[in-house]
Structures are given as structure tokens and as C-alpha cells.
Design a protein around this motif. Sequence first.
Motif, short mmCIF file in Angstrom:
data_model
loop_
_atom_site.label_atom_id
_atom_site.label_comp_id
_atom_site.label_asym_id
_atom_site.label_seq_id
_atom_site.Cartn_x
_atom_site.Cartn_y
_atom_site.Cartn_z
N TRP A 31 0.83 -1.20 0.00
CA TRP A 31 0.00 0.00 0.00
C TRP A 31 0.87 1.26 0.00
O TRP A 31 0.58 2.22 -0.71
CB TRP A 31 -0.92 -0.02 1.21
N ALA A 34 2.05 1.75 -3.43
CA ALA A 34 0.97 2.24 -4.29
C ALA A 34 0.78 3.74 -4.11
O ALA A 34 0.58 4.48 -5.10
CB ALA A 34 -0.33 1.50 -3.98
N ASP A 280 -2.82 2.05 9.78
CA ASP A 280 -4.09 1.44 10.17
C ASP A 280 -4.70 2.23 11.33
O ASP A 280 -4.05 2.44 12.36
CB ASP A 280 -3.86 -0.01 10.59
N ALA A 325 -11.27 6.26 0.58
CA ALA A 325 -10.53 5.23 -0.14
C ALA A 325 -9.37 4.68 0.69
O ALA A 325 -9.09 3.48 0.67
CB ALA A 325 -10.00 5.78 -1.46
N SER A 326 -8.71 5.57 1.44
CA SER A 326 -7.55 5.15 2.23
C SER A 326 -7.95 4.21 3.36
O SER A 326 -7.17 3.36 3.78
CB SER A 326 -6.83 6.38 2.82
N LEU A 328 -11.01 2.34 3.28
CA LEU A 328 -11.76 1.20 2.74
C LEU A 328 -10.88 0.24 1.95
O LEU A 328 -10.95 -0.98 2.15
CB LEU A 328 -12.89 1.72 1.86
N THR A 329 -10.04 0.76 1.07
CA THR A 329 -9.28 -0.10 0.15
C THR A 329 -8.37 -1.10 0.86
O THR A 329 -8.41 -2.30 0.56
CB THR A 329 -8.48 0.74 -0.84
N PRO A 330 -7.53 -0.67 1.83
CA PRO A 330 -6.68 -1.66 2.51
C PRO A 330 -7.47 -2.74 3.23
O PRO A 330 -7.06 -3.89 3.29
CB PRO A 330 -5.86 -0.81 3.50
N ARG A 331 -8.63 -2.36 3.78
CA ARG A 331 -9.43 -3.34 4.50
C ARG A 331 -10.03 -4.37 3.54
O ARG A 331 -10.13 -5.56 3.86
CB ARG A 331 -10.53 -2.64 5.30
N VAL A 332 -10.46 -3.89 2.37
CA VAL A 332 -10.99 -4.81 1.37
C VAL A 332 -9.90 -5.78 0.91
O VAL A 332 -10.11 -6.99 0.83
CB VAL A 332 -11.57 -4.04 0.17
N ILE A 333 -8.71 -5.23 0.64
CA ILE A 333 -7.60 -6.08 0.20
C ILE A 333 -7.22 -7.07 1.29
O ILE A 333 -6.98 -8.25 1.03
CB ILE A 333 -6.38 -5.21 -0.19
#
Length: 349
Positions: A31, A34, A280, A325-326, A328-333
Motif C-alpha cells: 500500500w 501504491a 491502520d 478510499a484510504s 476502505l481499500t486496505p481493508r478490502v484487500i
Amino acid sequence: MGTAAETREAADAARSGKGRAGRVRSLALRWDTAVGVLLVAVIVVGLGSTDGFGSGENLAFAFNDIVEVAVIALPMTLLVVAGQVDLSVASMLGLGSALTGALWNAGWAFETIVPVVLLAGVAGGLLNGWLVTRVGLPSLAVTIGTLALYRGLASVALGSDAVTDFPGTYARWTVDTTTVPGTFLTYPVLLFAVLAVITAVVLHATGFGRSLFAIGAQEEAAYFAGIRVKRIKLLLFVVTGLFASFTGVLFTLRYGSARADNGLGFEMLVIASVLLGGIDFDGGKGTLFGAVAGVLLIGVLKNLLTLNDIANEVQVIVTGLLLVASVLTPRVIAAVVERRHRRAAGDRL
């Protein structure tokens, strides 16, 4: 305190980083990468699409314009890694600015004003830390309250007035037209770079930094491992208050105006920068590189939108979307990775 076996087990978990933080460490690094790639992409787009974006004058302005947020983001990174948060930082910035103006109006020497403002930041941090560590209140609730308290104290100190005419000897070092010879970096940005290096060393190369990750990952295990959890949390809140009040002085000199509402809304930018960088919100995971990349991404994107005459309201929306996005995205991944691990473990069985 638990049995000896329980204590040893908890200590091992804290030291080795087992559990959730350890399982997603590689994800955090990806992340961070990215965010860094996205930062480079925005810069490349800006260079190719917007006249003047790559000029030294514009870059000096772009980085200087985000420097207060960047400075506060350093201790905020440590706090969030340890599982805490401070939403009162922007109000402390405003209080520092208001105190600077009020004391300057009262005829104080500027060299005397700065230590007083810094002490106010330490006192505010102590209050936050005491309520969290000694009273046992959650940091989110505490700092929402002190957010209003410190902004109110700023209004009491200065009212609705604006104080100007600060000594040019100091003010000239903070503006974006004064740069380090041979570079496009301003002196506040250079100061941030030095503080960032120090913070990175503390977080990633010392026992204190490892303690922060242990506290954020599993606070009870960190306690059983002999880490002084409450003392460390208190220290983090004090340092955050100190940095926030210092940026109040910096902000005042850069704009040449002390106001009680200076820095209004900055807490969202600070939190967005830290979370965007992969720290996190639950603690125990992240790197300072990611936080710095997040700050720079928001600053560069804001500058690019401004140069293209994008309304400020749209810029706020973009910042909000980045914040969502910051988180939500890591949690989805992470959920996808965890599911794959479980499937792989099931296949082996």
C-alpha cells in the motif's frame, strides 16, 4: 496479571508481531508503494498538463502550503500506530496562533512568546493524555471535546481580531519566497524533512518504535511484555500537542496574521494524510514513508487542482474521497488476502 505461561505467551506475541498486524505487514508495504506510485503519477500528469506546475516557485509554494499539516502528521503517525488519535490538533494550532497574537499585542518579545506557546501545547497534550491514560476515556471522544475547548480558548485569548506586523526577522524565513540556496525548498520544508528523518528512525529503528507497534497491535500483550503502555501514550499526546502549537507559530508567521480560526479543518487533512499513507486506524501497522507520501500526495494534488482553477469545494470533496478510499481499500484487500489464506489452509487439511 495472569499466570507465568500467559505472560510469556503475551510477551512473545508483542515482540514477534503475531496476529493481525503481522499477517498484513506485506500488505502495508504494498500500500505504501501504491501511494508513492500515485504521487509520482500525479506529478507526471501535472508536468505534462499544467503550465508552471514544475517551476521552482510553484513547487516551493506547493510544499510550503502543506508544511503545517506535514509537521503535525509526524507525531500523529506515532499516535495512530499506537492505536490512538488526536482530533484537537487543528484547534491547538489555532490556540497557538491566538496566543502568539495576544502576547504580541501585549508587548511581549517574540523570543518569549514562542516558549509560552510551546508550553501551552504541552499542557494541552497532557490534558488529552491524562484523560485517556488515567481516566480511561477513548481518545476519539476526548479529543473531540478538547477540539472545541482549545478553539474556544483561542477565541477567548484573541476574540475575532487579527494581529499582524510580526517581526520580519522571523517571518521572512517561513514564506515560500525564501528558499534554501540552490534548491526550491523553503526553510519550514527543510525543517519538516529533518523532523521526518528523526521520526522515521524513532519509529522503525528503536525499541520505542517497536513498542508503539506492539501497543497498537495488542495492548494487553504489550503490557504483559513489560512495556509502559500508559506512559508511552501520555508522551505521544504531549509531543503531538507540542508540534501542533509550534505549527501555530509557523502558520502565523507564514501568513503574517494571528487569528483564533487559523488552521480550521486541518485535522481532516492530517488524518487523511496519515490514513492515506497506509497507517491502520486500529493501530499496529504502517510506515512513516507512507504517511509522508500521503501528505505530499494531498499537497501536490491540491496545488494541481488550484492551478487548473478547480473550486475549493471540489478540492474538499476530493480530499474526502481520498480519506474514504484510504480506509476502505486496505481493508478490502486485507479481507481478500485473509480469505485466500483460509482457503489455502483448508485445502491443506
